[in-house]
Scaffold this motif. Sequence first.
Motif, PDB file in Angstrom:
ATOM      1  N   GLU A 133       0.726  -1.272   0.208  1.00 49.78           N
ATOM      2  CA  GLU A 133       0.026  -0.091   0.010  1.00 49.78           C
ATOM      3  C   GLU A 133       0.735   1.133  -0.059  1.00 49.78           C
ATOM      4  O   GLU A 133       0.438   2.155  -0.811  1.00 49.78           O
ATOM      5  CB  GLU A 133      -0.900  -0.058   1.269  1.00 49.78           C
ATOM      6  N   GLY A 134       1.803   1.154   0.660  1.00 52.75           N
ATOM      7  CA  GLY A 134       2.836   2.393   0.852  1.00 52.75           C
ATOM      8  C   GLY A 134       3.390   2.587  -0.685  1.00 52.75           C
ATOM      9  O   GLY A 134       3.500   3.696  -0.829  1.00 52.75           O
ATOM     10  N   ALA A 135       3.785   1.501  -1.371  1.00 52.10           N
ATOM     11  CA  ALA A 135       4.446   1.918  -2.691  1.00 52.10           C
ATOM     12  C   ALA A 135       3.260   2.116  -3.816  1.00 52.10           C
ATOM     13  O   ALA A 135       3.662   3.173  -4.470  1.00 52.10           O
ATOM     14  CB  ALA A 135       5.116   0.469  -3.098  1.00 52.10           C
ATOM     15  N   ARG A 136       2.233   1.527  -3.630  1.00 54.37           N
ATOM     16  CA  ARG A 136       1.139   2.020  -4.233  1.00 54.37           C
ATOM     17  C   ARG A 136       0.568   3.547  -4.142  1.00 54.37           C
ATOM     18  O   ARG A 136       0.537   4.227  -5.140  1.00 54.37           O
ATOM     19  CB  ARG A 136      -0.264   1.002  -4.317  1.00 54.37           C
ATOM     20  N   ALA A 137       0.716   3.846  -2.943  1.00 53.67           N
ATOM     21  CA  ALA A 137       0.354   5.369  -2.664  1.00 53.67           C
ATOM     22  C   ALA A 137       1.243   6.305  -3.313  1.00 53.67           C
ATOM     23  O   ALA A 137       0.977   7.321  -3.526  1.00 53.67           O
ATOM     24  CB  ALA A 137       0.170   5.534  -1.209  1.00 53.67           C
ATOM     25  N   LEU A 138       2.466   5.934  -3.524  1.00 52.94           N
ATOM     26  CA  LEU A 138       3.354   6.703  -4.051  1.00 52.94           C
ATOM     27  C   LEU A 138       3.253   6.985  -5.473  1.00 52.94           C
ATOM     28  O   LEU A 138       3.849   7.675  -6.498  1.00 52.94           O
ATOM     29  CB  LEU A 138       4.812   6.195  -3.754  1.00 52.94           C
ATOM     30  N   GLY A 139       2.480   5.898  -6.119  1.00 59.07           N
ATOM     31  CA  GLY A 139       2.319   5.844  -7.709  1.00 59.07           C
ATOM     32  C   GLY A 139       2.942   4.726  -8.519  1.00 59.07           C
ATOM     33  O   GLY A 139       2.714   4.671  -9.567  1.00 59.07           O
ATOM     34  N   PHE A 140       3.595   3.877  -7.688  1.00 60.41           N
ATOM     35  CA  PHE A 140       3.987   2.782  -8.336  1.00 60.41           C
ATOM     36  C   PHE A 140       3.116   1.472  -8.808  1.00 60.41           C
ATOM     37  O   PHE A 140       2.035   1.571  -8.079  1.00 60.41           O
ATOM     38  CB  PHE A 140       5.002   1.800  -7.318  1.00 60.41           C
ATOM     39  N   SER A 141       3.214   1.062  -9.988  1.00 57.22           N
ATOM     40  CA  SER A 141       2.358   0.135 -10.384  1.00 57.22           C
ATOM     41  C   SER A 141       2.357  -1.198  -9.476  1.00 57.22           C
ATOM     42  O   SER A 141       3.249  -1.353  -8.996  1.00 57.22           O
ATOM     43  CB  SER A 141       2.696  -0.132 -11.879  1.00 57.22           C
TER      44      SER A 141
END
Lengths: 258, 247
Positions: A133-141
């Motif tokens: 979730e942390g990575a997705r929230a930064l905009g990573f696919s």
Amino acid sequence: MDPLSTLWETFFDWDAMREALPEMLTVGLPNTLILAVSAALLGSVLGLLLAVAGISRSRWLRWPARVYTDVFRGLPAAATILLIGVGLAPLGMQVWGPDPYPLGILALSLIAAAYIGEIFRSGIQSVEAAQLEGARALGFSWADAMRLVIIPQGIRRVLPAWVNQLIALIKDSSLVYFLGLVASQRELFRIGQDYAATTGNESALLLAGLCYLALTVPLTHVVNWIDRRLRNGRPATASTEEDDDDTASYAATEGDRR
Amino acid sequence: MTSATTTSVSLDVRDVHLAFGPNRVLRGVDLSVPRGATACVIGPSGSGKSTLLRTINRLIEPDRGDVLLDGRSVLGDDPDALRQRVGMVFQQFNLFPHMSVLRNVTLALRRLRKLDADEAETVARAQLELVGLAGKANSRPAQLSGGQQQRVAIARALALRPEVMLFDEATSALDPELVKGVLGVMADLSAAGMTMVVVTHEMGFARQVADTVAFMDRGVVLEAGPPEAIFERAEHPRLRRFLDQVL
Ligand SMILES: Nc1ncnc2c1ncn2[C@@H]1O[C@H](COP(=O)(O)OP(=O)(O)O)[C@@H](O)[C@H]1O
Ligand SMILES: [Mg+2]
């Protein structure tokens, strides 16, 4: 001769060992290492694919990964090596000729992939959902988040089990002797066996055993060492920020301190 | 921190509905945050506050309703692109433990913003400086206090120059003495003109910093208004009961 000294002679004939030693070290050891290490590398690549397929949302990926894993973990290694070494020999013949050596590596790799895939999968699944979730929230696919954040953490956590798999491969590499290797391709076990057969004395085989232990025992200590480091964490080195690539280069560092 | 704010935009949440199976968690949420304003969302646990934030950056897709940035619906946008415009800070920080603090901040700059290594490092160090952690760039997250980790997480989000910031109970996991530093960073950001939605139990922060306070209960915003109105002249009995419990 009393039975005890016969027994002693059978296993601890120093002359027989001395005779086998050069070939053991110059031919057997390199071949064992080539078989085990290349199978570990290829098996890890395939294993990672299996792990990712195994946690995929698509059943068309999950299912084949499951079946593959069950089959290759369920068969005896000797049977798999024989099946592949013999079954694929006509195909190998067309690609690289009659040499069974590549098929031996392939068979070992395919077996290792099933185990390593399960190891990687459990590691990847142990990474908290919050990391994704942390990575997705930064905009990573999803794919980038897996590649950069989740998989590197997951694999670090299961490095001890991965090294155990390497130990298993070193031992299983002795099974490729089934495939009929030429003299220069023989690994430790086969060389020991050949000497034992010609001399009627098991000492060379014992020497081969000692060579295996010289490889595997230090590795079990590596496992313990990694395990300890994973558990306790370690102070970060004043890390020279890797000029380029992020993931694989850092050794295991995260502890469960928090 | 002014540089982070030049592009902030208004945020509108309109009649957002969301159910997890039979559990209707959001049941028509409306929230308007003008450009540069700070909205604090308060309410009992389980009322849907975290879920609301996740529908704003589409970590969860709403079943119905709309989310607008700068007056334009974002539901048709590429979600990954949207999330680069909307920064989010979590209760548990969600830093990447296998990377240094600096790398936590530069990762998205390099991979998503396509900055080269030097540019990314310059931006990241400047951002860490703003949250008071310039000296910790080479540490691992696990070596920092919770408060420091949360400030790294804020720096990581701000480094991407978001147009809106979402905070989900950013100080709830912190030891009491560390709360102030993090709230200070958030107050500075608000003063500098960032558009923010802050889910919080810190009523003092809501009172001092918020332009709007929204009280969520059972999946709806039951009452919203300026802090004085909410804290001094609450109308709804459930809000009054909630305030009696937390104040
Ligand atoms: N991923 C999820 N799957 C199913 N139910 C969820 C999920 N996330 C939250 N919920 C449920 O939604 C409700 C609201 O949760 P949440 O938004 O976390 O509330 P709050 O942040 O106000 O405490 C709770 O009943 C919770 O159990
Ligand atoms: Mg919550």
